[in-house]
Design a protein around this motif. Structure first.
Motif, short mmCIF file in Angstrom:
data_model
loop_
_atom_site.label_atom_id
_atom_site.label_comp_id
_atom_site.label_asym_id
_atom_site.label_seq_id
_atom_site.Cartn_x
_atom_site.Cartn_y
_atom_site.Cartn_z
N LEU A 118 0.82 -1.21 0.00
CA LEU A 118 0.00 0.00 0.00
C LEU A 118 0.86 1.26 0.00
O LEU A 118 1.90 1.31 0.65
CB LEU A 118 -0.91 0.03 1.23
CG LEU A 118 -1.77 -1.20 1.49
CD1 LEU A 118 -2.54 -1.03 2.79
CD2 LEU A 118 -2.72 -1.47 0.34
N GLN A 119 0.38 2.27 -0.70
CA GLN A 119 1.05 3.57 -0.74
C GLN A 119 0.05 4.63 -0.30
O GLN A 119 -1.08 4.68 -0.82
CB GLN A 119 1.55 3.86 -2.15
CG GLN A 119 2.40 5.11 -2.27
CD GLN A 119 2.88 5.31 -3.71
OE1 GLN A 119 2.10 5.73 -4.56
NE2 GLN A 119 4.14 4.99 -3.97
N LYS A 120 0.44 5.46 0.63
CA LYS A 120 -0.46 6.48 1.14
C LYS A 120 -0.53 7.66 0.20
O LYS A 120 0.49 8.21 -0.22
CB LYS A 120 -0.02 6.95 2.52
CG LYS A 120 -1.03 7.87 3.19
CD LYS A 120 -0.63 8.20 4.62
CE LYS A 120 -1.72 9.05 5.29
NZ LYS A 120 -1.34 9.40 6.69
N LYS A 121 -1.75 8.06 -0.16
CA LYS A 121 -1.99 9.23 -1.00
C LYS A 121 -3.02 10.10 -0.29
O LYS A 121 -4.21 9.78 -0.27
CB LYS A 121 -2.53 8.82 -2.38
CG LYS A 121 -1.52 8.07 -3.24
CD LYS A 121 -0.41 8.98 -3.72
CE LYS A 121 0.56 8.27 -4.65
NZ LYS A 121 -0.04 7.95 -5.95
N GLY A 122 -2.54 11.18 0.32
CA GLY A 122 -3.45 12.01 1.11
C GLY A 122 -3.90 11.23 2.33
O GLY A 122 -3.10 10.71 3.10
N LYS A 123 -5.23 11.13 2.50
CA LYS A 123 -5.78 10.39 3.63
C LYS A 123 -6.09 8.94 3.26
O LYS A 123 -6.48 8.15 4.12
CB LYS A 123 -7.06 11.07 4.14
CG LYS A 123 -6.81 12.45 4.74
CD LYS A 123 -8.11 13.04 5.28
CE LYS A 123 -7.86 14.42 5.90
NZ LYS A 123 -9.12 15.01 6.44
N ASN A 124 -5.95 8.61 1.99
CA ASN A 124 -6.28 7.28 1.53
C ASN A 124 -5.03 6.45 1.25
O ASN A 124 -3.92 6.97 1.23
CB ASN A 124 -7.13 7.35 0.25
CG ASN A 124 -8.47 8.03 0.50
OD1 ASN A 124 -9.10 7.83 1.53
ND2 ASN A 124 -8.90 8.84 -0.46
#
Length: 316
Positions: A118-124
């Protein structure tokens, strides 16, 4: 508690083969979270929207092991949308290929595992990779160790030290730095050319691995002693010619090595010896008919009739 939803994008990468067949270093460094899970813990959900659209989800009910978590990720029984080939222009496992439920080997039910990157993008969080196979947990632990060894690299802030330690990692894991890796460190001024540069100790190690049969590192040692490398491949040619029968793959490898050791017959496509070399991959000839051609080409190389070409794994 508000659920964390993980969104997938078109850059999602699904790896359907053995774990070692993908770029572990790159995927690990790009990921903020890496989770190992039992394949029985995945539920598949299809939500029909209309007569031409269905949204697909899988829901991870439990996590077997959190391997990496640099984003303070908290598992909350997340529901993950995924994309389908020919519907969303993306390839992913079909359900029957992923489910571990009910699989029985030798009368004993086994657990099967998967790994989610998983890669964090903003809050998602976006899933950028998934690995699933039938390997036992002990095999997965080897992959986990490899991932953890990569994680130590991203903690190194000094570019020169990180470059050196990365080269060590490549040697440890029988792989080569890719083009982007080289371009980055050239851009940083650490490399002056378009090839990786090794310390004396690293070069000695790469040569040792190569001459013990690991040809992965040919490109790393190609600029060293050309005669030594030439003799190595000359012996490989002799090993092939001594066989009683030649498979098609043997003939292809023989021909490619010859082309590399003769600079593709001095880049003369009309050279008679090149024509003879091409005959080795023709089905019309039996092994006993190919053997004299092979011996003739070996003799040419030993007599240094042609220049030595550029050593590169891409030529093999």
């Amino acid at each position: 508690m508000k659920k964390i939803y993980l969104t997938l994008t078109l850059i999602l990468s699904i790896f359907t083969t053995h774990a070692q067949n993908f770029d572990v270093r790159k995927l690990t460094l790009k990921s903020d979270v890496i989770l190992l899970y039992d394949q029985d813990s995945i539920a598949y959900i299809d939500e029909v929207i209309n007569d031409h659209t269905t949204n697909h989800f899988y829901q991870l009910k439990a996590v077997t092991q959190t391997i990496k978590n640099s984003a303070s990720f908290k598992f909350t029984n997340a529901k993950l949308p995924y994309l389908l080939e020919n519907e969303d222009y993306f390839k992913i496992y079909q359900k029957e290929d992923c489910m571990g439920v009910g699989k029985v080997f030798d009368g004993v039910k086994r657990k099967f595992y998967g790994m989610l990157f998983l890669q964090k993008k903003g809050k998602n969080y976006e899933a950028i990779g998934t690995v699933q196979n039938d390997d036992p947990l002990s095999v997965w632990q080897e992959l986990i160790k490899q991932i953890q060894s990569v994680s130590t690299l991203e903690k190194i802030k000094d570019p020169k030290e990180r470059y050196t330690k990365s080269i060590d990692w490549f040697l440890d894991n029988n792989t080569l730095p890719d083009e982007n890796f080289i371009k980055y460190y050239k851009q940083k001024g650490i490399l002056k050319t378009d090839t990786a540069q090794l310390t004396e100790q690293q070069l000695a190690r790469a040569k040792g691995l190569f001459f013990n049969g690991n040809e992965t590192f040919l490109d790393l040692i190609a600029s060293t002693n050309q005669t030594e490398i030439r003799d190595y491949y000359l012996q490989k040619l002799k090993d092939i010619v001594f066989q009683s029968e030649y498979e098609f793959g043997d003939c292809v490898r023989f021909r490619r090595i010859v082309c590399m050791l003769t600079k593709d017959f001095n880049e003369n496509y009309d050279d008679l010896n090149r024509v003879l070399s091409d005959l080795l991959t023709k089905d019309e000839l039996e092994s006993y008919e190919k053997r004299p051609i092979m011996n003739h080409l070996i003799d040419l190389i030993e007599k240094k009739t042609y220049q030595i070409g550029t050593f590169s794994a891409s030529k093999l």
